[in-house]
Structure formats: structure tokens, C-alpha cells
Motif scaffolding. Structure first.
Motif, PDB file in Angstrom:
ATOM      1  N   PHE A   1       0.845  -1.408  -0.106  1.00 40.22           N
ATOM      2  CA  PHE A   1       0.104  -0.016  -0.162  1.00 40.22           C
ATOM      3  C   PHE A   1       1.015   1.243   0.250  1.00 40.22           C
ATOM      4  O   PHE A   1       0.541   2.414  -0.711  1.00 40.22           O
ATOM      5  CB  PHE A   1      -0.802   0.063   1.164  1.00 40.22           C
ATOM      6  N   GLU A   2       1.962   1.257   0.893  1.00 35.69           N
ATOM      7  CA  GLU A   2       2.584   2.534   0.970  1.00 35.69           C
ATOM      8  C   GLU A   2       3.916   2.317  -0.040  1.00 35.69           C
ATOM      9  O   GLU A   2       4.268   1.361  -0.590  1.00 35.69           O
ATOM     10  CB  GLU A   2       3.312   2.474   2.340  1.00 35.69           C
ATOM     11  N   TRP A   3       4.302   3.611  -0.548  1.00 36.39           N
ATOM     12  CA  TRP A   3       5.613   3.712  -1.609  1.00 36.39           C
ATOM     13  C   TRP A   3       5.364   3.005  -2.732  1.00 36.39           C
ATOM     14  O   TRP A   3       5.849   2.585  -3.361  1.00 36.39           O
ATOM     15  CB  TRP A   3       6.768   2.988  -0.763  1.00 36.39           C
ATOM     16  N   GLN A   4       4.105   2.981  -3.251  1.00 36.04           N
ATOM     17  CA  GLN A   4       3.395   2.426  -4.550  1.00 36.04           C
ATOM     18  C   GLN A   4       4.137   2.799  -5.668  1.00 36.04           C
ATOM     19  O   GLN A   4       4.577   2.107  -6.610  1.00 36.04           O
ATOM     20  CB  GLN A   4       1.884   2.406  -4.743  1.00 36.04           C
ATOM     21  N   GLU A   5       4.371   4.211  -5.861  1.00 32.46           N
ATOM     22  CA  GLU A   5       4.788   4.643  -7.099  1.00 32.46           C
ATOM     23  C   GLU A   5       6.544   4.433  -6.981  1.00 32.46           C
ATOM     24  O   GLU A   5       7.022   3.961  -8.321  1.00 32.46           O
ATOM     25  CB  GLU A   5       4.994   6.395  -7.062  1.00 32.46           C
ATOM     26  N   GLU A   6       7.102   4.353  -6.002  1.00 29.63           N
ATOM     27  CA  GLU A   6       8.748   3.885  -5.873  1.00 29.63           C
ATOM     28  C   GLU A   6       8.782   2.582  -6.116  1.00 29.63           C
ATOM     29  O   GLU A   6       9.690   2.124  -6.990  1.00 29.63           O
ATOM     30  CB  GLU A   6       9.095   3.995  -4.313  1.00 29.63           C
ATOM     31  N   VAL A   7       7.705   1.702  -5.757  1.00 30.52           N
ATOM     32  CA  VAL A   7       7.838   0.158  -6.017  1.00 30.52           C
ATOM     33  C   VAL A   7       7.744  -0.032  -7.532  1.00 30.52           C
ATOM     34  O   VAL A   7       8.420  -0.842  -8.186  1.00 30.52           O
ATOM     35  CB  VAL A   7       6.942  -0.575  -5.089  1.00 30.52           C
ATOM     36  N   ILE A   8       6.551   0.617  -8.062  1.00 27.79           N
ATOM     37  CA  ILE A   8       6.371   0.416  -9.489  1.00 27.79           C
ATOM     38  C   ILE A   8       7.557   0.792 -10.283  1.00 27.79           C
ATOM     39  O   ILE A   8       7.825  -0.050 -11.250  1.00 27.79           O
ATOM     40  CB  ILE A   8       5.081   1.374  -9.859  1.00 27.79           C
ATOM     41  N   ARG A   9       8.076   1.912  -9.950  1.00 28.86           N
ATOM     42  CA  ARG A   9       9.153   2.513 -10.858  1.00 28.86           C
ATOM     43  C   ARG A   9      10.402   1.512 -10.748  1.00 28.86           C
ATOM     44  O   ARG A   9      11.023   1.181 -11.760  1.00 28.86           O
ATOM     45  CB  ARG A   9       9.746   3.883 -10.417  1.00 28.86           C
ATOM     46  N   CYS A  10      10.512   1.016  -9.630  1.00 25.69           N
ATOM     47  CA  CYS A  10      11.633  -0.064  -9.336  1.00 25.69           C
ATOM     48  C   CYS A  10      11.305  -1.352 -10.260  1.00 25.69           C
ATOM     49  O   CYS A  10      12.504  -1.937 -10.737  1.00 25.69           O
ATOM     50  CB  CYS A  10      12.096  -0.371  -7.897  1.00 25.69           C
ATOM     51  N   ALA A  11      10.092  -1.710 -10.269  1.00 24.14           N
ATOM     52  CA  ALA A  11       9.631  -3.015 -10.511  1.00 24.14           C
ATOM     53  C   ALA A  11       9.983  -2.845 -12.341  1.00 24.14           C
ATOM     54  O   ALA A  11      10.516  -3.970 -13.250  1.00 24.14           O
ATOM     55  CB  ALA A  11       8.286  -3.552 -10.481  1.00 24.14           C
ATOM     56  N   ILE A  12       9.396  -1.696 -12.796  1.00 25.09           N
ATOM     57  CA  ILE A  12       9.810  -1.479 -14.460  1.00 25.09           C
ATOM     58  C   ILE A  12      11.056  -1.687 -14.833  1.00 25.09           C
ATOM     59  O   ILE A  12      11.373  -2.084 -15.803  1.00 25.09           O
ATOM     60  CB  ILE A  12       8.970  -0.009 -14.907  1.00 25.09           C
ATOM     61  N   THR A  13      11.906  -0.942 -14.032  1.00 30.09           N
ATOM     62  CA  THR A  13      13.511  -0.796 -14.292  1.00 30.09           C
ATOM     63  C   THR A  13      13.995  -2.216 -14.150  1.00 30.09           C
ATOM     64  O   THR A  13      14.875  -2.390 -14.851  1.00 30.09           O
ATOM     65  CB  THR A  13      13.903   0.362 -13.545  1.00 30.09           C
ATOM     66  N   LEU A  14      13.808  -2.981 -13.278  1.00 32.61           N
ATOM     67  CA  LEU A  14      14.338  -4.456 -13.211  1.00 32.61           C
ATOM     68  C   LEU A  14      13.783  -5.095 -14.503  1.00 32.61           C
ATOM     69  O   LEU A  14      14.745  -5.865 -14.861  1.00 32.61           O
ATOM     70  CB  LEU A  14      13.835  -4.999 -11.798  1.00 32.61           C
ATOM     71  N   LYS A  15      12.668  -4.924 -14.698  1.00 34.66           N
ATOM     72  CA  LYS A  15      12.202  -5.709 -16.079  1.00 34.66           C
ATOM     73  C   LYS A  15      13.145  -5.149 -17.108  1.00 34.66           C
ATOM     74  O   LYS A  15      13.390  -5.903 -18.127  1.00 34.66           O
ATOM     75  CB  LYS A  15      10.691  -5.413 -16.280  1.00 34.66           C
ATOM     76  N   LEU A  16      13.387  -3.776 -17.229  1.00 37.92           N
ATOM     77  CA  LEU A  16      14.106  -3.526 -18.205  1.00 37.92           C
ATOM     78  C   LEU A  16      15.577  -3.851 -18.266  1.00 37.92           C
ATOM     79  O   LEU A  16      16.463  -4.031 -19.356  1.00 37.92           O
ATOM     80  CB  LEU A  16      14.092  -1.830 -18.496  1.00 37.92           C
ATOM     81  N   CYS A  17      16.085  -4.419 -17.265  1.00 37.11           N
ATOM     82  CA  CYS A  17      17.220  -5.178 -17.023  1.00 37.11           C
ATOM     83  C   CYS A  17      17.248  -6.626 -17.658  1.00 37.11           C
ATOM     84  O   CYS A  17      18.268  -7.128 -17.558  1.00 37.11           O
ATOM     85  CB  CYS A  17      18.003  -5.010 -15.573  1.00 37.11           C
ATOM     86  N   GLN A  18      16.112  -6.995 -18.191  1.00 32.30           N
ATOM     87  CA  GLN A  18      15.971  -8.471 -18.554  1.00 32.30           C
ATOM     88  C   GLN A  18      16.201  -8.348 -19.986  1.00 32.30           C
ATOM     89  O   GLN A  18      15.640  -7.501 -20.825  1.00 32.30           O
ATOM     90  CB  GLN A  18      15.049  -9.059 -18.226  1.00 32.30           C
ATOM     91  N   HIS A  19      17.274  -9.136 -20.597  1.00 34.93           N
ATOM     92  CA  HIS A  19      17.236  -9.227 -22.034  1.00 34.93           C
ATOM     93  C   HIS A  19      16.310 -10.492 -22.634  1.00 34.93           C
ATOM     94  O   HIS A  19      16.773 -11.584 -22.163  1.00 34.93           O
ATOM     95  CB  HIS A  19      18.810  -9.828 -22.315  1.00 34.93           C
ATOM     96  N   GLU A  20      15.397 -10.192 -22.795  1.00 32.00           N
ATOM     97  CA  GLU A  20      14.173 -11.061 -23.105  1.00 32.00           C
ATOM     98  C   GLU A  20      14.510 -12.197 -23.966  1.00 32.00           C
ATOM     99  O   GLU A  20      13.863 -13.266 -23.755  1.00 32.00           O
ATOM    100  CB  GLU A  20      12.891 -10.333 -23.604  1.00 32.00           C
ATOM    101  N   GLU A  21      15.117 -12.135 -24.914  1.00 34.48           N
ATOM    102  CA  GLU A  21      15.484 -13.015 -25.855  1.00 34.48           C
ATOM    103  C   GLU A  21      16.028 -14.333 -25.176  1.00 34.48           C
ATOM    104  O   GLU A  21      15.671 -15.328 -25.566  1.00 34.48           O
ATOM    105  CB  GLU A  21      16.491 -12.600 -26.874  1.00 34.48           C
ATOM    106  N   THR A  22      16.667 -14.183 -24.196  1.00 33.01           N
ATOM    107  CA  THR A  22      17.479 -15.229 -23.469  1.00 33.01           C
ATOM    108  C   THR A  22      16.852 -15.440 -22.119  1.00 33.01           C
ATOM    109  O   THR A  22      17.066 -16.526 -21.361  1.00 33.01           O
ATOM    110  CB  THR A  22      19.111 -15.331 -23.530  1.00 33.01           C
TER     111      THR A  22
END
Length: 604
Positions: A223-244
Motif C-alpha cells: 500500500f505504501e510507497w506504491q510509486e517507488e515500487v512500481i518504478r523499481c519494478a519497471i526498471t528491473l524488467k528493463l534489465c532483462q534481455h528478453e531473448e534469453t
């Protein structure tokens, strides 16, 4: 009259964009200053971040005449960046940056492409475009050829093509011109752009926005810090090379851990350890797509090892040889070289990796939500990893901090080997193999006994603490992970004694060192951000939630305007150092928020 805005000195106020194939970092003045092609570990065609302050090359920048301010934000729940540039006469433009990502023809469309849209939003802005990609790690500018509505940049063996409805001549000559309508820029594969660039780019933007908002919608967040958690989650996903399915530790190379320290490392590779923590955090949010793809990557790594030693890191394509060299033509972040390419740590022995393979893979046998459940063949392969954990649990290694000149039997590595055997026993019970469960439980018990015997450092008063290794008595923040790994309960007297010793020895005000002893480069000069988050977790487990929340808020206060953190932090000045964005640090934000947030049940 207001003073015109100048090109900033490089810092870590950067905004990541990406699509799980390529990524880029945009600075505070709308400059794409870091971006590698054809993937995250490729040649940085945009390398101004590491070009020693020479920011007119290796960059793609928009600026307006008389510019005095720049403000930025992400479109909500997406990595689409919106930058507003404003001039002293009140004229302004809005720039929208993204890398396309959406489903098309039954598959995910994620081209090697950067998209930028410029919109005049006030007055009569005059725009100047600097687009000067480089090749060979800053060795030379990319040669260009052009047509009426496109420019080809020869960035190496391949080329990239810019398709635009902006005046190509002004762009090539670097001339300012008046912007009277929206302008669209698609820098991607060297092939003809199909369709009208304006309508196609706008469609891409809408589809990319829709994809990310739906992905975020499926997250289970505190519930708390939703915006911060969402931004970190999106960025972690960007760190995945999806092909492999590989997950890189950071999007950059060679941002120093401390000024002039030469602790400059290339983090654009997949560390087994860092990736474990990343998928663990995202799994807590329900982002199973990242876990599933990473498990496929791990299966390939395990297959290639054929029951033998597994390296601590690999390339995103699973290549093991990552020879470390330096990029002679790049001066480094603020001129602080060297700029390293590759990472010699691939040659190291780090035994914690066996636990970090077993722990996430175990979920594949137990989680009915997964598209592909693990089977008998997967269990046999995982047992081979367990055998290596058993074999190596009391053998010297470089440890999780990757010491380059010494080896010891590191306690953290031994605990991870214990976790490998312990979780294999759990899986065996669940899949109906009681004999294998007993086998692995027995091995886990033997490793636990060894750790208790060899890692405990008694003192004259009848107490003591766990040491960082079996051979020494110095302290290491990774010992705080003994509870997270379920090796010890939070109320275990030995853990409490170790926590007290670590807090006394390694805490620096509101921050935490990895260790306080000298390493290959001398004494550490900066705090390691994930260790501060481990401290926050330990404070919570000790019932000191007030302190934990205060410290957590302090760490969030050190985030960039983009809501992210790098690897390290100067505990005296508060300045961020180290590669960016650092997955470890973002994991700390997600885990800390999950532990400390008020539950949803109290709010509803």
C-alpha cells in the motif's frame, strides 16, 4: 535576463528507457547519453556519459534557443519519458522518449530502436538537434549517408537508420530552426520505414504505453510507497534481455564506486547472484514473466555446465568468456577511467551461485501458475547443482564481493550451499521423492554443523559473532542474510549478537559498508546501498520498525529524480556512485517497502 542553460556535467540524474532488447539513459537536458546496440552489452553508440565531459559526440540531444529549464517525468506506470524544455521567452517543447514494446503478429515486438517525439507546446521555440553516434567504444564518429527523410549511421558492421519528418538538412548541419508542428524520430534497423512516420510512431507510443500499464496492473504491490515500487519494478524488467531471459546487474559499465578509485567495473552481464535477488523481489510482486524467462536462461547455463563448476556471471547470450579490456578512446565518467569492457570475475570461483540457482528454480516445481512446470529431468539437473554445492561448501572462493587477490571459505557462500541442499530436500518432499528428501536434508544438516563450528568467532565474555569467513573474524554485511535464507531465526541469539556487531562495526550513520577491512583497492570509501537495505530488514526483524522506516525514507530521499538508485553512496555527501541503475539497490526498495508498509487490510 535569465542565463541560458548549459550542457550539464555528467552525473547520475538519468532516466532509463528500454524495451528488454535495447536501453538508453536520458540526462536532465534531454540528451541520450548512454545506449548500446544491438543489446545492452553491445557497442555504446551513445557514450557521452563516459566520454570525459565531451558531450557533443556520442549523444542525441534536443535543445532550444535560450533554454533555461528542463523538467522531466515518466508517463504513469510506463518507462515513457516526458521532458519539457523551456526558453527564457516562454517558448517550450515537450519531448517523449521510449523504446517500442508491444505485441504484434503473435509475438513481442521489441526492435533495436529509439523513438523520440518533439512537440511545440508554447511560444515559437527554435530547436537544435545534435545526433552524433559513435562506434568502436568511442573510437570514431559513425559515418553518415542520407536521403530526403532519413539518415543512415554506420555504427559498425551494421547500420542504423533515422527516419523522420523533421528537416534532415537542419539535423545534419546542426542548425537551429523554428518548430511549428510535432516532429517524429525513429532510429532503428537499417531498413525502409513502412508507413507514415507520424502515424506509425504515434501508434507505437500508444501500444507501448498500453503494454506497460497492463503489466503494472498485474503487480501485487504494498500500500505504501506504491510509486517507488512500481518504478523499481519497471526498471528491473528493463534489465532483462528478453531473448534469453538473462538479467544484467546494471545498464552501464565503469561508473566508479568512489571518485578516482578505479573500482570501475562492467556490469552489463548476468550475475547469477544479482539475478537471484532480482527475480526474488519481482516474484514477491507477482511478476512471473521475468522469473519464467530467467529460469529458461538458468536451464541453459546448467546444461552447459554438465554437472561441473558454474561461473558467477555470463553474457546475456550465455557466453562464459568475458575477457576484460579497457576502451582506450573513452576517458570515463567525469574523466575517471578506465572504462572497462568485459569482466574478469567470470574466471573467479564463487560457490554461492549454486544456492542462487536452486532457490529460484525450486519454484518451478511448486508454482501452478507457471506456463511450464519443472519435471523429472529438471530435478535431475538440479541435483547435479546440489552436488556441486555439497562438494564446494567448505572450499575457498572469492566470495560475493569478488576479491581478486585472495580466497577464503566465505560464510555467505557456505550458507548458500546449505540453502541449495535444504531447498532440494523441500522440492523432493513435494514431488514425492522421500528418499531424496532425506538425502538432501542430511547434507544440509552437515553443512549447517560445519558453519556453526567454523564460522562462529567466540569472544572472551562468552559471546561472539559469525565471521565473514571460516579463516577470519572480520565482519561482512552479507551475514545479515542468514535470516532471509532461513538458516537462522530472527530471535536466534547468535544472529542477534552478529547483528549487533555488524551494526557497530559497519554502520556509518544512515548507511552501511560491505566490510570495513582493506581489499584489493584499499579501504572502502562509499556505502553499498543494498547493504543499507539489508540493515533495514534486520532492524525490522529486531522489532525496531520506527528506525527501519526512518532509514528507509532516508534511502528513498537519495534516489534520483527518476526514482532510482545506483550501487554506492558517499555516506558523507550523499552523492550516488557506481553503475546505474543497480538491480541490487532497486531490489532493496521493493523488499523494504513490502516489509514496512501498512497492510492493505488496514486501509480498506
Amino acid at each position: 535576463m535569465a542565463e541560458a542553460l548549459t550542457t550539464p556535467q555528467p552525473d547520475l540524474e538519468l532516466w532509463p528507457i528500454g524495451n528488454c532488447q535495447v536501453s538508453g539513459l536520458i540526462d536532465e537536458a534531454a540528451g541520450l547519453v548512454w545506449g548500446c546496440v544491438p543489446r545492452v552489452d553491445g557497442d555504446p553508440v551513445f557514450c557521452a556519459l563516459l566520454n570525459g565531459g565531451q558531450q557533443q559526440v556520442g549523444v542525441w540531444r534536443f535543445a532550444i534557443e535560450g533554454q533555461v529549464s528542463a523538467t522531466q517525468h515518466y508517463e504513469r506506470n510506463t518507462p515513457i519519458l516526458v521532458t519539457r524544455l523551456e526558453a527564457e521567452d516562454g517558448s517550450a517543447v515537450e519531448i517523449r522518449d521510449f523504446c517500442p514494446r508491444f505485441e504484434r503478429s503473435g509475438r513481442m515486438h521489441r526492435p533495436v530502436a529509439y523513438v523520440r517525439i518533439v512537440r511545440p507546446v508554447a511560444g515559437t521555440p527554435r530547436l537544435k538537434i545534435t545526433l552524433r553516434p559513435m562506434k568502436g567504444y568511442g573510437a570514431q564518429l559513425a559515418e553518415t549517408t542520407n536521403g530526403t527523410n532519413h539518415v543512415r549511421y554506420l555504427v559498425g558492421p551494421q547500420a542504423m537508420r533515422l527516419t523522420t519528418d523533421a528537416p534532415v538538412g537542419y539535423l545534419l548541419e546542426g542548425r537551429s530552426y523554428r518548430v511549428e508542428s510535432d516532429q517524429h524520430f525513429f532510429l532503428g534497423p537499417d531498413e525502409p520505414f513502412t508507413g507514415n512516420v507520424r502515424s506509425e510512431v504515434r501508434t507505437m507510443e500508444a501500444q507501448t504505453s498500453r503494454y506497460w500499464k497492463h503489466w503494472v496492473r498485474g503487480l501485487h504491490i504494498p500500500f505504501e510507497w506504491q510509486e517507488e515500487v512500481i518504478r523499481c519494478a519497471i526498471t528491473l524488467k528493463l534489465c532483462q534481455h528478453e531473448e534469453t531471459g538473462a538479467i544484467v546487474a546494471a545498464l552501464t559499465t565503469s561508473i566508479p564506486e568512489a571518485p578516482g578509485s578505479e573500482r570501475n567495473w562492467d556490469y552489463r552481464y548476468c550475475w547469477i547472484r544479482d539475478s537471484y535477488y532480482t527475480v526474488q523481489a519481482l516474484n514477491r510482486l507477482g511478476a512471473l514473466d521475468v522469473l519464467e524467462k530467467y529460469l529458461a536462461y538458468l536451464r541453459n547455463i546448467v546444461d552447459a555446465a554438465q554437472g561441473g563448476q558454474i561461473q558467477p556471471l555470463y553474457s546475456v547470450m550465455g557466453v562464459g568468456e568475458l575477457n576484460e579490456t579497457t576502451a582506450a578512446h573513452l576517458a570515463g565518467y567525469r574523466g575517471m577511467g578506465p572504462v572497462r569492457v568485459g569482466n574478469a570475475a567470470y574466471q573467479q570461483v564463487q560457490h554461492d551461485c549454486y544456492g542462487q540457482i536452486v532457490l529460484p528454480t525450486a519454484q518451478g516445481f511448486l508454482d501452478q501458475r507457471l506456463l511450464r512446470m519443472a519435471d523429472e529431468h529438471d530435478f535431475a539437473a538440479l541435483e547435479a547443482v546440489g552436488e556441486m554445492a555439497w562438494k564446494m561448501h567448505d572450499q575457498p572462493d572469492a566470495g560475493l564481493w569478488e576479491f581478486r587477490t585472495r580466497q577464503e571459505v566465505h560464510t555467505y557462500s557456505a550458507v548458500m550451499c546449505w540453502a541449495a541442499c535444504d531447498r532440494l530436500a523441500n522440492v523432493a518432499k513435494q514431488i514425492g521423492k522421500p528418499d531424496r528428501a532425506d538425502f538432501w536434508s542430511g547434507r544440509a544438516a552437515q553443512i549447517a554443523a560445519k558453519i556453526e563450528q567454523e564460522a562462529w568467532v567466540p569472544d572472551d565474555a562468552g559471546g561472539g559473532h559469525y565471521g565473514a569467513s571460516f579463516q577470519s573474524d572480520y565482519l561482512d554485511a552479507s551475514l545479515l542474510q542468514m535470516v532471509e535464507l532461513r538458516f537462522l531465526a530472527p530471535d536466534n541469539p547468535r544472529f542477534q549478537a552478529t547483528f549487533a556487531a555488524i551494526e557497530k562495526e559497519l554502520r556509518r550513520g544512515e548507511h552501511m559498508l560491505r566490510y570495513a577491512s582493506e581489499d584489493d583497492f584499499g579501504l572502502p570509501e562509499t556505502a553499498f546501498n543494498v547493504c543499507t537495505f539489508w540493515l533495514i530488514e534486520a532492524l525490522h526483524l529486531a522489532g525496531r520498525d520506527g528506525e527501519a522506516r526512518k532509514l528507509f525514507e532516508t534511502m528513498l530521499g537519495h534516489s534520483t529524480q527518476s526514482g532510482l538508485l545506483s550501487e554506492d553512496l558517499d555516506f558523507e555527501t550523499g552523492e550516488l556512485w557506481g553503475n546505474f541503475p543497480q538491480t541490487y539497490s532497486l531490489v532493496g526498495v521493493i523488499n523494504g517497502a513490502g516489509l514496512l508498509s501498512k497492510p492493505w487490510s488496514e486501509i480498506r
